[in-house]
Design a protein around this motif. Sequence first.
Motif, PDB file in Angstrom:
ATOM      1  N   LEU A  44       0.874  -1.172   0.000  1.00  0.00           N
ATOM      2  CA  LEU A  44       0.000   0.000   0.000  1.00  0.00           C
ATOM      3  C   LEU A  44       0.912   1.224   0.000  1.00  0.00           C
ATOM      4  N   VAL A  45       0.872   1.990  -1.095  1.00  0.00           N
ATOM      5  CA  VAL A  45       1.746   3.162  -1.225  1.00  0.00           C
ATOM      6  C   VAL A  45       0.984   4.388  -0.747  1.00  0.00           C
ATOM      7  N   ARG A  46       1.557   5.102   0.252  1.00  0.00           N
ATOM      8  CA  ARG A  46       0.878   6.214   0.894  1.00  0.00           C
ATOM      9  C   ARG A  46       1.401   7.584   0.450  1.00  0.00           C
ATOM     10  N   ASP A  47       2.580   7.629  -0.111  1.00  0.00           N
ATOM     11  CA  ASP A  47       3.217   8.897  -0.438  1.00  0.00           C
ATOM     12  C   ASP A  47       2.775   9.372  -1.822  1.00  0.00           C
ATOM     13  N   ALA A  48       2.207  10.572  -1.897  1.00  0.00           N
ATOM     14  CA  ALA A  48       1.647  11.074  -3.161  1.00  0.00           C
ATOM     15  C   ALA A  48       2.708  11.234  -4.243  1.00  0.00           C
ATOM     16  N   GLU A  49       3.904  11.703  -3.883  1.00  0.00           N
ATOM     17  CA  GLU A  49       4.970  11.855  -4.867  1.00  0.00           C
ATOM     18  C   GLU A  49       5.343  10.504  -5.469  1.00  0.00           C
ATOM     19  N   LEU A  50       5.462   9.487  -4.612  1.00  0.00           N
ATOM     20  CA  LEU A  50       5.814   8.151  -5.095  1.00  0.00           C
ATOM     21  C   LEU A  50       4.676   7.575  -5.938  1.00  0.00           C
ATOM     22  N   VAL A  51       3.439   7.806  -5.510  1.00  0.00           N
ATOM     23  CA  VAL A  51       2.282   7.345  -6.280  1.00  0.00           C
ATOM     24  C   VAL A  51       2.311   7.920  -7.688  1.00  0.00           C
ATOM     25  N   ARG A  52       2.560   9.222  -7.784  1.00  0.00           N
ATOM     26  CA  ARG A  52       2.574   9.864  -9.107  1.00  0.00           C
ATOM     27  C   ARG A  52       3.721   9.343  -9.965  1.00  0.00           C
ATOM     28  N   GLN A  53       4.873   9.075  -9.343  1.00  0.00           N
ATOM     29  CA  GLN A  53       5.985   8.503 -10.094  1.00  0.00           C
ATOM     30  C   GLN A  53       5.619   7.129 -10.654  1.00  0.00           C
ATOM     31  N   ARG A 388      -8.478  12.514   1.155  1.00  0.00           N
ATOM     32  CA  ARG A 388      -8.997  13.036   2.428  1.00  0.00           C
ATOM     33  C   ARG A 388      -7.894  13.229   3.464  1.00  0.00           C
ATOM     34  N   ASP A 389      -6.675  13.301   2.986  1.00  0.00           N
ATOM     35  CA  ASP A 389      -5.518  13.488   3.862  1.00  0.00           C
ATOM     36  C   ASP A 389      -5.269  14.988   4.024  1.00  0.00           C
ATOM     37  N   PRO A 390      -5.333  15.512   5.268  1.00  0.00           N
ATOM     38  CA  PRO A 390      -5.136  16.957   5.477  1.00  0.00           C
ATOM     39  C   PRO A 390      -3.751  17.441   5.070  1.00  0.00           C
ATOM     40  N   GLN A 391      -2.800  16.527   4.941  1.00  0.00           N
ATOM     41  CA  GLN A 391      -1.470  16.898   4.466  1.00  0.00           C
ATOM     42  C   GLN A 391      -1.542  17.448   3.041  1.00  0.00           C
ATOM     43  N   TYR A 392      -2.503  16.947   2.269  1.00  0.00           N
ATOM     44  CA  TYR A 392      -2.632  17.354   0.872  1.00  0.00           C
ATOM     45  C   TYR A 392      -3.838  18.261   0.626  1.00  0.00           C
ATOM     46  N   PHE A 393      -4.885  18.086   1.416  1.00  0.00           N
ATOM     47  CA  PHE A 393      -6.121  18.847   1.244  1.00  0.00           C
ATOM     48  C   PHE A 393      -6.570  19.370   2.611  1.00  0.00           C
ATOM     49  N   SER A 408      -6.550  30.580  -5.574  1.00  0.00           N
ATOM     50  CA  SER A 408      -6.549  29.919  -4.276  1.00  0.00           C
ATOM     51  C   SER A 408      -5.531  28.780  -4.231  1.00  0.00           C
ATOM     52  N   LYS A 409      -5.786  27.737  -5.026  1.00  0.00           N
ATOM     53  CA  LYS A 409      -4.922  26.548  -5.066  1.00  0.00           C
ATOM     54  C   LYS A 409      -4.662  26.013  -3.656  1.00  0.00           C
ATOM     55  N   ASP A 410      -5.756  25.830  -2.914  1.00  0.00           N
ATOM     56  CA  ASP A 410      -5.649  25.375  -1.530  1.00  0.00           C
ATOM     57  C   ASP A 410      -5.616  23.850  -1.464  1.00  0.00           C
ATOM     58  N   TYR A 411      -4.664  23.278  -2.184  1.00  0.00           N
ATOM     59  CA  TYR A 411      -4.495  21.818  -2.177  1.00  0.00           C
ATOM     60  C   TYR A 411      -3.172  21.493  -2.850  1.00  0.00           C
ATOM     61  N   VAL A 414      -0.263  17.364  -6.655  1.00  0.00           N
ATOM     62  CA  VAL A 414       0.393  16.061  -6.806  1.00  0.00           C
ATOM     63  C   VAL A 414      -0.517  14.932  -6.318  1.00  0.00           C
ATOM     64  N   ALA A 415      -1.341  15.219  -5.309  1.00  0.00           N
ATOM     65  CA  ALA A 415      -2.171  14.178  -4.695  1.00  0.00           C
ATOM     66  C   ALA A 415      -3.548  14.059  -5.321  1.00  0.00           C
ATOM     67  N   TYR A 416      -3.871  14.919  -6.258  1.00  0.00           N
ATOM     68  CA  TYR A 416      -5.218  14.919  -6.842  1.00  0.00           C
ATOM     69  C   TYR A 416      -5.231  14.104  -8.131  1.00  0.00           C
ATOM     70  N   MET A 417      -5.905  12.970  -8.119  1.00  0.00           N
ATOM     71  CA  MET A 417      -5.949  12.097  -9.296  1.00  0.00           C
ATOM     72  C   MET A 417      -7.223  11.250  -9.290  1.00  0.00           C
TER      73      MET A 417
END
Length: 481
Positions: A44-53, A388-393, A408-411, A414-417
């Motif tokens: 289970l990959v949790r890191d958004a940067e790694l997910v996008r890679q 739903r992770d407050p780190q990203y949103f 605004s760009k209040d998010y 990288v984590a939005y997909m």
Amino acid sequence: MCTLQIEKEMERQRHFGLIMADLYEKFAADKVVGIYMFFKPSLLVRDAELVRQILTSDFGSFHDRGIYVDEKNDPFSANLFNLEGQSWRTLRTKLAPSFSSGKLKAMFETVDEVGDKMIKYLAKTLEDGQSHNLNIKTVMTTYAVDIIGSVIFGLDVDSFSNPGNEFRELSDRLVGQENAPTIQRLRNLMNFVCPPAAKLLSLLGIHDPVTQRLRDIIQHTIEFREKNGVIRKDLLQLFIELRNTGQISENDKWQATKAKSEHTKANMSIDMIAANSFLFYVAGSETTAATISFTLYEMAMYPEILAKAQKEVDEILQKHDLKPDGQLTYDAIQDMKYLDLCVKETTRKYPALPFLNRKCTQEYQVPDSNLTISKGTGIIISLLAMHRDPQYFPNPMDYKPERYADDSKDYDPVAYMPFGEGPRHCIAQRMGILNSKAALVKMLANFNIETMPRKEVEFMFHTAPVLVPKDGLHITLSKRR
């Protein structure tokens, strides 16, 4: 890295997507969490940067989903979502022109007609002038199913006036898998979590009878059109063109085509057309209905958002000289920018699929770590939890369309997909958004939505990958004057 077994959670009748979200939240300190998918080790990959890679720049090491597919023995499993390697790449290239702006614009008239039938149905329900509390999810499921029946299966379906038609009954049987035999529900679950078990069940003859009937409908419709030279601006017509010519034209001409030989028909067999029609049915009906329903449900709890969206709809309709209860146009839909933000926020909080899965296709060294992912390892990405992770949103459970506004760009982008990312992102994403916005415009233009207290949605156990609201989604409507 932690290692867990998830069978006990499954026994508790909890949706697989929610289990993955629970694990994501439980192991907040880890970028990658080890789990067992029954007997198979996965990550289970949790890191958004790694997910996008994984989904984009390193796609070459993760180009397959790791879902059950057996092209030879079970051609109905060989759809664009399941296919692997070169088979997937070839089919994706062939189907891509189906969802161009020109093709969508041509098909929009059918979408608009279904929307009109929905509005007439609701107007009749509300003709006494009173407010009525309705399960909007049921209404929007009917809307979405009729669009799929019309645009993908080429049928003249009107479930609002004829709810007992065969296509709607087949749809209800397909979605109502909680009432299916246990062995059938197990087969559906194994498609995702244990493909070898799914293959074994398939070889033992465990198939869904509904899918076979849908295949028969496809074959009958194709044969009728080819025999009579019938042309209809829908996705099935494009599949027929691909079957008979080997490609889908990129121009806006729609024409009847005949195969030059049986060899030409091998470009797109009846089974392949049926498999992909079924895929777009499953992927499109529930997700479109859910996106519309969740958007209206959230607007009912945020009156300022509702008022802003309704104001934009009124102004754009007036700008394009359109009536609230009249015909919509593709261009008017594209003009509604705030509604775009609302759909973005809905698909963030309620992604079409709560999780994505991939399979490592060649050994992969995780950047900036000593972790090497072995070939064949399953990869799980919890979109629901990441969105739903407050780190990203920030304040993730709040419904805030403005978070995507340019000023605004209040998010964290990288984590939005919500529709996946990279070469295997949802090919029909634009069609789904168009269908959803069309229904929202008609609803906001013609009905008032009463404000209600905030209440988070609970989801039921279901073997399908999508999340289904436990008790539907109820809002109170009245006619606008």
